[in-house]
Scaffold this motif. Structure first.
Motif, mmCIF file in Angstrom:
data_model
loop_
_atom_site.group_PDB
_atom_site.id
_atom_site.type_symbol
_atom_site.label_atom_id
_atom_site.label_comp_id
_atom_site.label_asym_id
_atom_site.label_seq_id
_atom_site.Cartn_x
_atom_site.Cartn_y
_atom_site.Cartn_z
ATOM 1 N N GLU A 5 0.782 -1.114 0.049
ATOM 2 C CA GLU A 5 0.035 0.108 0.037
ATOM 3 C C GLU A 5 0.898 1.398 0.060
ATOM 4 O O GLU A 5 0.503 2.159 -0.898
ATOM 5 C CB GLU A 5 -0.939 0.102 1.133
ATOM 6 C CG GLU A 5 -2.011 1.115 1.353
ATOM 7 C CD GLU A 5 -2.978 1.028 2.536
ATOM 8 O OE1 GLU A 5 -3.183 2.180 2.872
ATOM 9 O OE2 GLU A 5 -3.051 -0.092 2.588
ATOM 10 N N SER A 6 1.947 1.326 1.118
ATOM 11 C CA SER A 6 2.668 2.287 0.965
ATOM 12 C C SER A 6 3.683 2.527 -0.166
ATOM 13 O O SER A 6 4.238 3.555 -0.785
ATOM 14 C CB SER A 6 3.486 2.472 2.228
ATOM 15 O OG SER A 6 4.188 1.369 2.171
ATOM 16 N N GLN A 46 3.511 6.343 -0.447
ATOM 17 C CA GLN A 46 2.246 6.821 -0.284
ATOM 18 C C GLN A 46 1.885 6.726 1.283
ATOM 19 O O GLN A 46 2.479 5.701 1.877
ATOM 20 C CB GLN A 46 1.217 6.097 -0.848
ATOM 21 C CG GLN A 46 1.357 6.261 -2.410
ATOM 22 C CD GLN A 46 0.875 7.840 -2.610
ATOM 23 O OE1 GLN A 46 0.020 8.418 -2.331
ATOM 24 N NE2 GLN A 46 1.680 8.165 -3.604
ATOM 25 N N PRO A 97 -0.330 6.333 4.647
ATOM 26 C CA PRO A 97 -1.582 5.741 5.056
ATOM 27 C C PRO A 97 -2.724 6.758 5.265
ATOM 28 O O PRO A 97 -2.114 8.062 5.715
ATOM 29 C CB PRO A 97 -1.464 4.833 6.218
ATOM 30 C CG PRO A 97 -0.280 5.278 6.888
ATOM 31 C CD PRO A 97 0.660 5.919 5.983
ATOM 32 N N ARG A 98 -3.842 6.532 4.806
ATOM 33 C CA ARG A 98 -4.946 7.735 5.050
ATOM 34 C C ARG A 98 -5.038 7.801 6.589
ATOM 35 O O ARG A 98 -5.243 7.032 7.217
ATOM 36 C CB ARG A 98 -6.117 7.068 4.467
ATOM 37 C CG ARG A 98 -6.160 6.978 2.806
ATOM 38 C CD ARG A 98 -5.999 8.282 2.155
ATOM 39 N NE ARG A 98 -6.987 9.154 2.255
ATOM 40 C CZ ARG A 98 -6.965 10.481 2.000
ATOM 41 N NH1 ARG A 98 -5.575 10.741 1.477
ATOM 42 N NH2 ARG A 98 -7.846 11.346 1.959
ATOM 43 N N ASP A 127 -7.416 8.617 9.599
ATOM 44 C CA ASP A 127 -8.684 8.040 10.276
ATOM 45 C C ASP A 127 -9.245 9.035 11.151
ATOM 46 O O ASP A 127 -8.448 9.195 12.441
ATOM 47 C CB ASP A 127 -8.563 6.509 10.841
ATOM 48 C CG ASP A 127 -9.852 5.760 11.425
ATOM 49 O OD1 ASP A 127 -11.021 6.677 10.724
ATOM 50 O OD2 ASP A 127 -9.931 5.161 12.356
ATOM 51 N N LEU A 140 -12.861 15.896 6.006
ATOM 52 C CA LEU A 140 -11.349 16.444 5.485
ATOM 53 C C LEU A 140 -11.804 17.746 4.445
ATOM 54 O O LEU A 140 -12.509 17.114 3.586
ATOM 55 C CB LEU A 140 -10.575 15.347 4.764
ATOM 56 C CG LEU A 140 -9.404 15.732 4.073
ATOM 57 C CD1 LEU A 140 -8.330 16.355 4.972
ATOM 58 C CD2 LEU A 140 -8.815 14.245 3.303
ATOM 59 N N GLU A 159 -6.108 19.715 1.976
ATOM 60 C CA GLU A 159 -5.035 18.508 2.267
ATOM 61 C C GLU A 159 -3.826 19.273 1.434
ATOM 62 O O GLU A 159 -3.971 19.739 0.235
ATOM 63 C CB GLU A 159 -5.327 17.249 1.462
ATOM 64 C CG GLU A 159 -4.225 16.297 1.829
ATOM 65 C CD GLU A 159 -4.553 14.852 1.333
ATOM 66 O OE1 GLU A 159 -3.834 14.072 1.153
ATOM 67 O OE2 GLU A 159 -6.023 14.757 0.959
ATOM 68 N N TYR A 214 -3.473 18.277 7.026
ATOM 69 C CA TYR A 214 -4.706 17.860 6.849
ATOM 70 C C TYR A 214 -5.785 18.898 7.739
ATOM 71 O O TYR A 214 -5.587 19.201 8.804
ATOM 72 C CB TYR A 214 -5.129 16.651 7.178
ATOM 73 C CG TYR A 214 -4.133 15.461 6.526
ATOM 74 C CD1 TYR A 214 -4.430 15.104 5.120
ATOM 75 C CD2 TYR A 214 -3.107 15.155 7.146
ATOM 76 C CE1 TYR A 214 -3.858 13.915 4.590
ATOM 77 C CE2 TYR A 214 -2.428 13.984 6.619
ATOM 78 C CZ TYR A 214 -2.557 13.734 5.408
ATOM 79 O OH TYR A 214 -1.835 12.565 4.745
#
Length: 192
Positions: free
Chosen positions: A72-73, A112, A114-115, A117, A123, A126, A147
């Motif tokens: 993912e990253s 990337q 992580p998003r 939470d 949001l 950004e 953010y």
């Protein structure tokens, strides 16, 4: 994959030839970021000057899959992640700001985060700033993300910056950056 020009990479080497000292100086440097696995053959480098032209041999490298945990990253390198929240008490309809900074050396320009939470928050903004330069190990420096979060629900809320999985270039092991959880007291505007 793709090549990115990177000034200042490579070492200047000197050789003694009889009473003379000769120097080997890199003419150009590039960072190669592969986009698929398997054997990748890099094209030869060619240099021309008034007395001729010379080309290097082709180089092949084996590109292996990222471990599933880091897919993912996409992060490969030595990184640290830190974060800060500008305040811990807001009213509904008010905004707070979470700042996340990643520092280190590796594929800093590509990875990337992580998003975040943040249930109970929307949001609304950004933004990113960065400062990194090429090195023999990848890109060294930092990236910072801001953010803007708008409080939507009253009560005790949490804002979480999850940990990020990354691969150590030294030994190929997967490691995780620290996660950080912030508790935020959100009061209703009608309570004021």
């Amino acid at each position: 994959g793709f090549f990115q020009s990177a000034e200042g990479l490579g070492q200047i080497k000197s050789y003694a030839v009889g009473p003379e000292t000769l120097y080997e100086t890199p003419l150009a440097g590039y960072i190669f970021t592969p986009s698929s696995t398997g054997i990748q053959t890099l094209p030869p480098a060619r240099v021309g000057w008034e007395y001729g032209r010379v080309a290097s041999s082709r180089r092949s490298i084996e590109v292996v899959d990222l471990p599933e945990e880091a897919s993912e990253s996409g992060a490969v390198g030595d990184f640290e992640v830190s974060s800060r929240l500008d305040r811990r008490e807001v009213s509904t309809g008010e905004r707070l700001e979470l700042t996340v900074r990643i520092e280190g050396t590796g594929n800093l320009n590509f990875l990337q985060l992580p998003r975040i939470d943040a249930p109970g928050f929307q949001l609304v903004e950004e933004d990113e700033e960065s400062s990194y330069q090429p090195s023999l190990e990848g890109y060294s420096g930092w990236r910072e993300f801001r953010y803007g979060l708008l409080a939507e629900e009253a009560g005790l809320s949490k804002v979480l910056m999850p940990s990020m999985a990354a691969v150590s270039p030294e030994d190929g092991r997967v490691y995780y950056t620290s996660a950080r959880e912030y508790k935020v007291e959100v009061s209703s505007r009608s309570d004021e």
